[in-house]
Design a protein around this motif. Sequence first.
Motif, mmCIF file in Angstrom:
data_model
loop_
_atom_site.group_PDB
_atom_site.id
_atom_site.type_symbol
_atom_site.label_atom_id
_atom_site.label_comp_id
_atom_site.label_asym_id
_atom_site.label_seq_id
_atom_site.Cartn_x
_atom_site.Cartn_y
_atom_site.Cartn_z
ATOM 1 N N VAL A 96 -8.309 92.601 65.987
ATOM 2 C CA VAL A 96 -8.401 92.756 64.548
ATOM 3 C C VAL A 96 -7.001 92.491 64.014
ATOM 4 N N PRO A 97 -6.849 91.542 63.076
ATOM 5 C CA PRO A 97 -5.518 91.290 62.526
ATOM 6 C C PRO A 97 -4.955 92.561 61.897
ATOM 7 N N VAL A 98 -3.670 92.796 62.075
ATOM 8 C CA VAL A 98 -3.041 94.011 61.548
ATOM 9 C C VAL A 98 -3.327 94.169 60.055
ATOM 10 N N ALA A 99 -3.315 93.074 59.318
ATOM 11 C CA ALA A 99 -3.552 93.141 57.874
ATOM 12 C C ALA A 99 -4.973 93.555 57.523
ATOM 13 N N ARG A 100 -5.887 93.552 58.482
ATOM 14 C CA ARG A 100 -7.275 93.942 58.210
ATOM 15 C C ARG A 100 -7.612 95.334 58.753
ATOM 16 N N VAL A 101 -6.701 95.957 59.507
ATOM 17 C CA VAL A 101 -6.993 97.256 60.122
ATOM 18 C C VAL A 101 -7.248 98.320 59.064
ATOM 19 N N VAL A 102 -6.318 98.511 58.147
ATOM 20 C CA VAL A 102 -6.483 99.562 57.138
ATOM 21 C C VAL A 102 -7.650 99.247 56.200
ATOM 22 N N PRO A 103 -7.809 98.000 55.714
ATOM 23 C CA PRO A 103 -8.998 97.725 54.906
ATOM 24 C C PRO A 103 -10.312 98.021 55.648
ATOM 25 N N LEU A 104 -10.365 97.697 56.932
ATOM 26 C CA LEU A 104 -11.570 97.989 57.706
ATOM 27 C C LEU A 104 -11.809 99.491 57.787
ATOM 28 N N LEU A 105 -10.786 100.237 58.130
ATOM 29 C CA LEU A 105 -10.943 101.690 58.271
ATOM 30 C C LEU A 105 -11.253 102.364 56.942
ATOM 31 N N THR A 106 -10.655 101.871 55.847
ATOM 32 C CA THR A 106 -10.966 102.467 54.548
ATOM 33 C C THR A 106 -12.370 102.108 54.086
ATOM 34 N N THR A 107 -12.851 100.933 54.468
ATOM 35 C CA THR A 107 -14.235 100.573 54.164
ATOM 36 C C THR A 107 -15.183 101.515 54.886
ATOM 37 N N LEU A 108 -14.887 101.812 56.151
ATOM 38 C CA LEU A 108 -15.714 102.760 56.906
ATOM 39 C C LEU A 108 -15.617 104.156 56.315
ATOM 40 N N LEU A 109 -14.424 104.552 55.904
ATOM 41 C CA LEU A 109 -14.243 105.860 55.291
ATOM 42 C C LEU A 109 -15.043 105.962 54.002
ATOM 43 N N GLY A 110 -15.004 104.913 53.183
ATOM 44 C CA GLY A 110 -15.778 104.902 51.950
ATOM 45 C C GLY A 110 -17.270 104.951 52.202
ATOM 46 N N ALA A 111 -17.721 104.353 53.291
ATOM 47 C CA ALA A 111 -19.144 104.355 53.620
ATOM 48 C C ALA A 111 -19.630 105.742 54.027
ATOM 49 N N ARG A 112 -18.736 106.622 54.390
ATOM 50 C CA ARG A 112 -19.116 107.996 54.765
ATOM 51 C C ARG A 112 -19.619 108.787 53.566
ATOM 52 N N ARG A 113 -19.201 108.423 52.404
ATOM 53 C CA ARG A 113 -19.507 109.205 51.194
ATOM 54 C C ARG A 113 -20.917 109.027 50.781
#
Length: 163
Positions: free
Chosen positions: A146-163
């Motif tokens: 996973v490109p470093v620039a996509r790690v945080v966007p990916l994890l925040t997308t997953l975090l947002g999906a928890r809601r």
Amino acid sequence: MNDADRLAALERRVAALEKRSQVPPSVPDEEVFWALDGLLARVGDPGAVLITGHVTLPDGRVARWQESAGTADLLDGDWSQHVASLAALAHPARIRLLGEVLRGAATASDLTRIDGMGTSGQVYHHLRQLVAAGWLHTLGGGRYEVPVARVVPLLTTLLGARR
């Protein structure tokens, strides 16, 4: 598995679910909303959205990332241009592949050995989708990360999906 083992396994699963659903201990608002307070100090109405994160991956790479956008820009933007990126995440096998790759770059061969992942053709199909959407890129030797620039966007997308 006997009844006692099944009961013990069920009790462990219930305890894990209860732990995940517990509300965190009460924390003063100034500690809970420190990022929001910083955003509010910088933008006026109608507001903005900020995602940020700092992640050290198992392979030692560090992802530090932040992006913000004004509310008006987001609401007035063309959301359809993001469909391919979001659609690439909208498959259980692809999400699972990303999770495995985040734990350390892996070859397609390694990924096909994951239980329930499907055939090598299916794995390659999912990998191509993820590469095309920018969630993965290839390294030498047929490895993926996973490109470093996509790690945080990916994890925040997953975090947002928890809601």
